[in-house]
Design an enzyme around this catalytic site. Structure first.
Site, PDB file in Angstrom:
ATOM      1  N   HIS A 166       0.805  -1.226   0.000  1.00 26.86           N
ATOM      2  CA  HIS A 166       0.000   0.000   0.000  1.00 26.86           C
ATOM      3  C   HIS A 166       0.837   1.274   0.000  1.00 26.86           C
ATOM      4  CE1 HIS A 166       0.805   0.033   4.320  1.00 26.86           C
ATOM      5  NE2 HIS A 166       0.246   1.233   4.403  1.00 26.86           N
ATOM      6  N   LYS A 170       5.904   5.360  -1.692  1.00 25.93           N
ATOM      7  CA  LYS A 170       6.749   6.236  -0.878  1.00 25.93           C
ATOM      8  C   LYS A 170       8.231   6.081  -1.200  1.00 25.93           C
ATOM      9  CE  LYS A 170       3.651   6.958   3.056  1.00 25.93           C
ATOM     10  NZ  LYS A 170       3.435   6.772   4.504  1.00 25.93           N
ATOM     11  N   HIS A 195       1.783   9.468  -3.048  1.00 24.18           N
ATOM     12  CA  HIS A 195       2.343   8.116  -2.951  1.00 24.18           C
ATOM     13  C   HIS A 195       1.359   7.034  -3.386  1.00 24.18           C
ATOM     14  CE1 HIS A 195       0.221   7.859   0.967  1.00 24.18           C
ATOM     15  NE2 HIS A 195       0.305   6.546   0.814  1.00 24.18           N
ATOM     16  N   HIS A 220      -6.272   3.305  -1.093  1.00 22.79           N
ATOM     17  CA  HIS A 220      -6.275   3.056   0.355  1.00 22.79           C
ATOM     18  C   HIS A 220      -6.420   4.322   1.190  1.00 22.79           C
ATOM     19  CE1 HIS A 220      -1.918   3.914  -0.079  1.00 22.79           C
ATOM     20  NE2 HIS A 220      -1.924   4.172   1.221  1.00 22.79           N
ATOM     21  N   HIS A 221      -6.279   5.503   0.567  1.00 21.08           N
ATOM     22  CA  HIS A 221      -6.538   6.763   1.281  1.00 21.08           C
ATOM     23  C   HIS A 221      -7.846   7.418   0.843  1.00 21.08           C
ATOM     24  CE1 HIS A 221      -3.154   7.399   3.955  1.00 21.08           C
ATOM     25  NE2 HIS A 221      -2.339   6.955   3.018  1.00 21.08           N
TER      26      HIS A 221
END
Length: 349
Positions: A166, A170, A195, A220-221
């Site tokens: 995930h 980054k 990211h 996922h965000h």
């Protein structure tokens, strides 16, 4: 392991402490398998009680410890392998799907087949840098949540793999932003928010990697109320795997120590998630997760805002942040005793 009076001792029990005479000399050493002559010897020396357990209890304890060590070894191995994968991505070398699959396989198999996995997982101590450990812990939690939520084995594996990857984007974020020991500026936060998209771009061409894993990384965000990023998706526009990773990521981040932030204890996190995130995280999935993890803290010692030490006696699925606790002979239901708060958990050795 319990303290037993001499009358309770039986042949075949395991002594769990050194027993001394009045002069400080060892009469019988710890780990001795007790026979009749040992018990008689203790009686002659006027020993009142000793720490001992039955061989069955002892064997079970040894098995549990061995299983715990086995899971810790799998965890550390996965962290090491993910560190290599992360470095490969950072250098522009995209790994094959087989390498990713083999990395999560030991933990995925444990999630599926080990009924004690969750209990053991919470006991694993920090091993390496936050970036790598966070990804592996999110991977484990995501796999567990998918299992608790009743997903298929294929979906559980996808959740486990999406959890691992995930934050892979980054690796393309400048280190001075990624490792900054303090709050980010608005411009730095904009960079960090890239990211999710960067991660999707990095993995989208990996052959055999499912679309669900790709969406898990990209989304996922995202938040069900539309406040997330990168695309401000809402509700069913967000993939189920992404919702699993979102809950896992939030919980894992909040319970971890960082350079600029002290970890929150699990009951505090549960309260925060239910109070602040009920509209942004999938509510059904969040309650499934919190309801399943809360009972693992039954029996734990906690410190209250009254400065008293209490024991968690019972947790409630409808309000996992407010358990029933015992202080000596008194019981307090924190759902009703609203002035009492848990401020910390006493970590078990």
């Amino acid at each position: 392991m319990t303290r037993k009076n001499l009358s309770e001792l039986k042949e075949g029990m395991i002594l769990k402490e050194d027993v001394y005479d009045s002069q400080g000399a060892v009469l019988i050493g710890t780990e001795t398998l007790l026979e009749k002559n040992h018990i008689d010897f203790l009686k002659k020396n006027h020993i009142v009680s000793v720490l001992a357990e039955s061989k069955t209890e002892y064997d079970l304890y040894k098995i549990n410890r061995e299983n715990q060590r086995d899971l810790e070894e799998k965890y550390r191995s996965t962290v090491d392998k993910f560190k290599e994968i992360y470095s490969s991505f950072k250098l522009g070398k995209v790994p094959l799907y087989q390498e990713l699959s083999e990395t999560i396989e030991p933990l995925y198999e444990a999630i599926l087949n080990d009924d004690q996995f969750a209990q053991k997982m919470w006991q694993i101590k920090a091993y390496d840098g936050y970036t790598f450990e966070h990804s592996v812990r999110v991977s484990m939690i995501a796999g567990l949540l998918a299992k608790w939520y009743g997903m298929s084995e294929t979906k559980i594996k996808e959740a486990t793999l999406a959890g691992l990857l995930h934050d892979i984007g980054k690796c393309n974020i400048p280190d001075e932003i990624l490792n900054k020991p303090g709050p980010l500026t608005p411009e730095e936060y904009k960079v960090i928010k890239t990211h999710a998209t960067l991660g999707y771009i990095l993995i989208k061409d990996i052959k055999n990697l499912s679309y669900e894993v790709l969406l898990g990384v990209l989304q996922h965000h995202e938040r069900v109320d539309g406040t997330g990023y990168p695309n401000g998706l809402m509700g069913d526009q967000i993939s189920e795997i992404a919702k699993v990773v979102a809950v896992s990521d939030v919980y894992c981040a909040m319970t971890a120590n960082r350079v600029y932030k002290v970890a929150m204890h699990p009951f505090e996190v549960a309260n925060f998630i239910l109070d602040k995130c009920y509209s942004s995280l999938d509510l059904s999935m969040t309650k499934t997760f919190l309801g399943n993890i809360s009972h693992y803290y039954i029996g734990h010692k906690v410190i209250l805002n009254t400065a008293e030490e209490a024991t968690v006696v019972m947790t409630y699925r409808d309000n996992p942040s407010r358990p029933l606790v015992r202080i000596k002979d008194d019981y307090y239901d924190l759902r009703r005793s609203t002035g009492i708060e848990i401020v910390s958990i006493i970590e078990e050795e």
